[in-house]
Design an enzyme around this catalytic site. Structure first.
Site, PDB file in Angstrom:
ATOM      1  N   SER A   1      -1.131   9.732   0.287  1.00 39.20           N
ATOM      2  CA  SER A   1      -1.943  10.532  -0.633  1.00 39.20           C
ATOM      3  C   SER A   1      -1.159  11.639  -1.320  1.00 39.20           C
ATOM      4  O   SER A   1      -1.728  12.646  -1.744  1.00 39.20           O
ATOM      5  CB  SER A   1      -3.152  11.139   0.098  1.00 39.20           C
ATOM      6  OG  SER A   1      -4.047  10.131   0.503  1.00 39.20           O
TER       7      SER A   1
ATOM      8  N   TYR B   1      -7.803  12.808  -5.916  1.00 40.84           N
ATOM      9  CA  TYR B   1      -9.134  12.744  -5.317  1.00 40.84           C
ATOM     10  C   TYR B   1     -10.151  13.691  -5.951  1.00 40.84           C
ATOM     11  O   TYR B   1     -11.245  13.845  -5.418  1.00 40.84           O
ATOM     12  CB  TYR B   1      -9.020  13.003  -3.816  1.00 40.84           C
ATOM     13  CG  TYR B   1      -8.167  11.956  -3.137  1.00 40.84           C
ATOM     14  CD1 TYR B   1      -8.566  10.623  -3.123  1.00 40.84           C
ATOM     15  CD2 TYR B   1      -6.952  12.278  -2.547  1.00 40.84           C
ATOM     16  CE1 TYR B   1      -7.775   9.655  -2.528  1.00 40.84           C
ATOM     17  CE2 TYR B   1      -6.157  11.318  -1.953  1.00 40.84           C
ATOM     18  CZ  TYR B   1      -6.582  10.001  -1.946  1.00 40.84           C
ATOM     19  OH  TYR B   1      -5.805   9.036  -1.365  1.00 40.84           O
TER      20      TYR B   1
ATOM     21  N   GLU C   1       7.082   3.384  -4.002  1.00 39.33           N
ATOM     22  CA  GLU C   1       6.673   3.177  -2.615  1.00 39.33           C
ATOM     23  C   GLU C   1       5.625   2.083  -2.547  1.00 39.33           C
ATOM     24  O   GLU C   1       5.054   1.684  -3.564  1.00 39.33           O
ATOM     25  CB  GLU C   1       6.129   4.467  -2.007  1.00 39.33           C
ATOM     26  CG  GLU C   1       4.947   5.065  -2.735  1.00 39.33           C
ATOM     27  CD  GLU C   1       4.573   6.438  -2.189  1.00 39.33           C
ATOM     28  OE1 GLU C   1       3.575   6.501  -1.443  1.00 39.33           O
ATOM     29  OE2 GLU C   1       5.271   7.421  -2.501  1.00 39.33           O
TER      30      GLU C   1
ATOM     31  N   GLU D   1      -5.579  13.165   6.151  1.00 38.29           N
ATOM     32  CA  GLU D   1      -6.319  12.321   5.212  1.00 38.29           C
ATOM     33  C   GLU D   1      -7.653  11.829   5.788  1.00 38.29           C
ATOM     34  O   GLU D   1      -8.210  10.846   5.316  1.00 38.29           O
ATOM     35  CB  GLU D   1      -5.451  11.134   4.804  1.00 38.29           C
ATOM     36  CG  GLU D   1      -4.195  11.549   4.065  1.00 38.29           C
ATOM     37  CD  GLU D   1      -3.278  10.376   3.764  1.00 38.29           C
ATOM     38  OE1 GLU D   1      -3.584   9.623   2.838  1.00 38.29           O
ATOM     39  OE2 GLU D   1      -2.266  10.224   4.481  1.00 38.29           O
TER      40      GLU D   1
ATOM     41  N   ASN E   1       2.120   0.687  -0.262  1.00 41.61           N
ATOM     42  CA  ASN E   1       1.026   1.155   0.589  1.00 41.61           C
ATOM     43  C   ASN E   1       0.373  -0.053   1.244  1.00 41.61           C
ATOM     44  O   ASN E   1      -0.111  -0.951   0.552  1.00 41.61           O
ATOM     45  CB  ASN E   1       0.012   1.923  -0.263  1.00 41.61           C
ATOM     46  CG  ASN E   1      -1.019   2.651   0.556  1.00 41.61           C
ATOM     47  OD1 ASN E   1      -1.575   2.106   1.492  1.00 41.61           O
ATOM     48  ND2 ASN E   1      -1.291   3.884   0.193  1.00 41.61           N
TER      49      ASN E   1
ATOM     50  N   ASP F   1       3.517   1.359  -5.983  1.00 41.32           N
ATOM     51  CA  ASP F   1       3.577   2.384  -7.017  1.00 41.32           C
ATOM     52  C   ASP F   1       4.937   2.310  -7.686  1.00 41.32           C
ATOM     53  O   ASP F   1       5.970   2.156  -7.011  1.00 41.32           O
ATOM     54  CB  ASP F   1       3.361   3.766  -6.413  1.00 41.32           C
ATOM     55  CG  ASP F   1       2.000   3.898  -5.744  1.00 41.32           C
ATOM     56  OD1 ASP F   1       1.087   3.127  -6.105  1.00 41.32           O
ATOM     57  OD2 ASP F   1       1.854   4.758  -4.852  1.00 41.32           O
TER      58      ASP F   1
ATOM     59  N   ARG G   1      -0.496  -2.178  -2.137  1.00 43.60           N
ATOM     60  CA  ARG G   1      -0.399  -1.564  -3.457  1.00 43.60           C
ATOM     61  C   ARG G   1       1.000  -0.993  -3.608  1.00 43.60           C
ATOM     62  O   ARG G   1       1.496  -0.290  -2.718  1.00 43.60           O
ATOM     63  CB  ARG G   1      -1.424  -0.435  -3.621  1.00 43.60           C
ATOM     64  CG  ARG G   1      -1.579   0.043  -5.076  1.00 43.60           C
ATOM     65  CD  ARG G   1      -2.299   1.369  -5.174  1.00 43.60           C
ATOM     66  NE  ARG G   1      -1.446   2.470  -4.770  1.00 43.60           N
ATOM     67  CZ  ARG G   1      -1.779   3.392  -3.864  1.00 43.60           C
ATOM     68  NH1 ARG G   1      -2.937   3.337  -3.240  1.00 43.60           N
ATOM     69  NH2 ARG G   1      -0.928   4.355  -3.556  1.00 43.60           N
TER      70      ARG G   1
ATOM     71  N   GLY H   1      -6.218   3.112  -0.618  1.00 45.03           N
ATOM     72  CA  GLY H   1      -7.482   3.834  -0.609  1.00 45.03           C
ATOM     73  C   GLY H   1      -8.575   3.090  -1.360  1.00 45.03           C
ATOM     74  O   GLY H   1      -8.308   2.294  -2.267  1.00 45.03           O
TER      75      GLY H   1
END
Length: 322
Positions: free
Chosen positions: A152, A222, A276, A16, A278, A263, A261, A282
């Site tokens: 990612s 992305y 999950e 990443e 984070n 999800d 964050r 990002g």
């Protein structure tokens, strides 16, 4: 103009790296608009000497993958006593390991899709065909495959038919030695950012994710135009409250700090499932945290400038008395 000097760590030697560099550039520009002096540093062999020779007031970590989210860089910063934004090394490790995070939330009574975790050696030693068949019997199809530790969505595979499973398993294990197989839950995919202020962790508006391909994989994340985003998410008021509560609960249960964050999936029956968490979200032009910050009527620079001050104050309060 602030007299703060902040080092933004970006790059590193992971899959990443490019995403991290993009996050670092955007974050650095945002902090400069808030009046902070910023330098972008790579996480390479020069980092330790830089930390000693040009010690920053604080570090903001824009590294992704194991180096930035697995606790290693946080451990180094703890060792040298440099304040940094984000969770400490222990919390990063809990969140980075997806099965650990899922088990932590399941123990607290929160919903997460049923899952199994198996190392690559199990398929080799016991016979891949038999083990894969048992996974299908347990989890059903479709099924999600993910490396147990990755970011990612690298290596993530949606398996709809049993014939796809062997190849998907090979692709998944290319990014790690252990696979997390998870029951697929249909519904609205959302990401909920949490920011801490003086009143504690607060959830920002949820971002709804609608990838063109149906799978929010690395390419969909992305590549501009391959995913539609809705902020705030198109949820009922009850579901919006539930996803916010889940994100704050995950932040607290995993011991995260400053920013995170979560999800999740909102199933058709309204159940919210944790996927999950984070610890280093990002910040690229297609990343979800900046969208949530904008939807909340705030600016990325102001948010992170405030988090820098929190990190500095935290370090001062924990320093031993002279």
């Amino acid at each position: 103009m602030s007299d703060r000097f902040v080092a933004v760590l970006a790059g590193g030697l992971t899959h990443e790296r490019d995403v991290s560099l993009r996050s670092g550039r955007r974050l650095s520009a945002a902090l400069r608009t808030a009046g902070i002096t910023v330098e972008e540093w790579d996480a390479d062999s020069s980092l330790m000497s830089r930390l000693h020779e040009r010690r920053p007031d604080a570090v903001v970590i824009a590294l992704h993958g194991d180096q930035g989210e697995g606790g290693s860089i946080q451990t180094v910063l703890e060792l040298v006593g440099v304040p940094f934004v984000g969770a400490d090394s222990h919390a990063c490790r809990r969140a980075w390991d997806k099965p650990t995070a899922k088990a932590e939330l399941a123990r607290a009574g929160l919903a997460t899709p049923d899952w199994v975790v198996l190392p690559q050696s199990t398929f080799r030693e016991l016979g891949a065909q038999a083990v894969l068949a048992a996974m299908v019997d347990r989890l059903g199809l479709p099924m999600m495959l993910k490396p147990d530790q990755s970011g990612s969505a690298l290596g993530a595979q949606l398996v709809r038919h049993a014939t796809e499973l062997p190849a998907a398993m090979v692709d998944c294990l290319a990014y790690g030695n252990t696979v997390l197989a998870e029951r697929f839950v249909a519904g609205a995919e959302v990401a909920v950012a949490v920011i801490e202020d003086e009143d504690g962790p607060v959830a920002l508006p949820a971002v709804e994710i609608v990838p063109e391909s149906g799978v929010y994989d690395y390419t969909a994340r992305y590549t501009a135009g391959l995913t539609d985003f809705h902020t705030p998410a198109r949820l009922t008021s009850a579901a919006a409250t539930a996803v916010a509560e889940l994100a704050v609960a995950a932040h607290r249960l995993l011991g995260l700090r400053d920013v995170s964050r979560t999800d999740a999936i909102v199933a058709e029956d309204g159940t919210v499932y944790f996927l999950e968490a984070n610890s280093s979200p990002g910040l690229t032009e297609t990343s979800l945290l900046p969208m949530a910050i904008e939807a909340a009527g705030k600016s990325l620079g102001d948010i992170y400038a405030a988090l820098v001050e929190r990190a500095i104050a935290r370090a001062r309060s924990s320093a031993p008395s002279p």
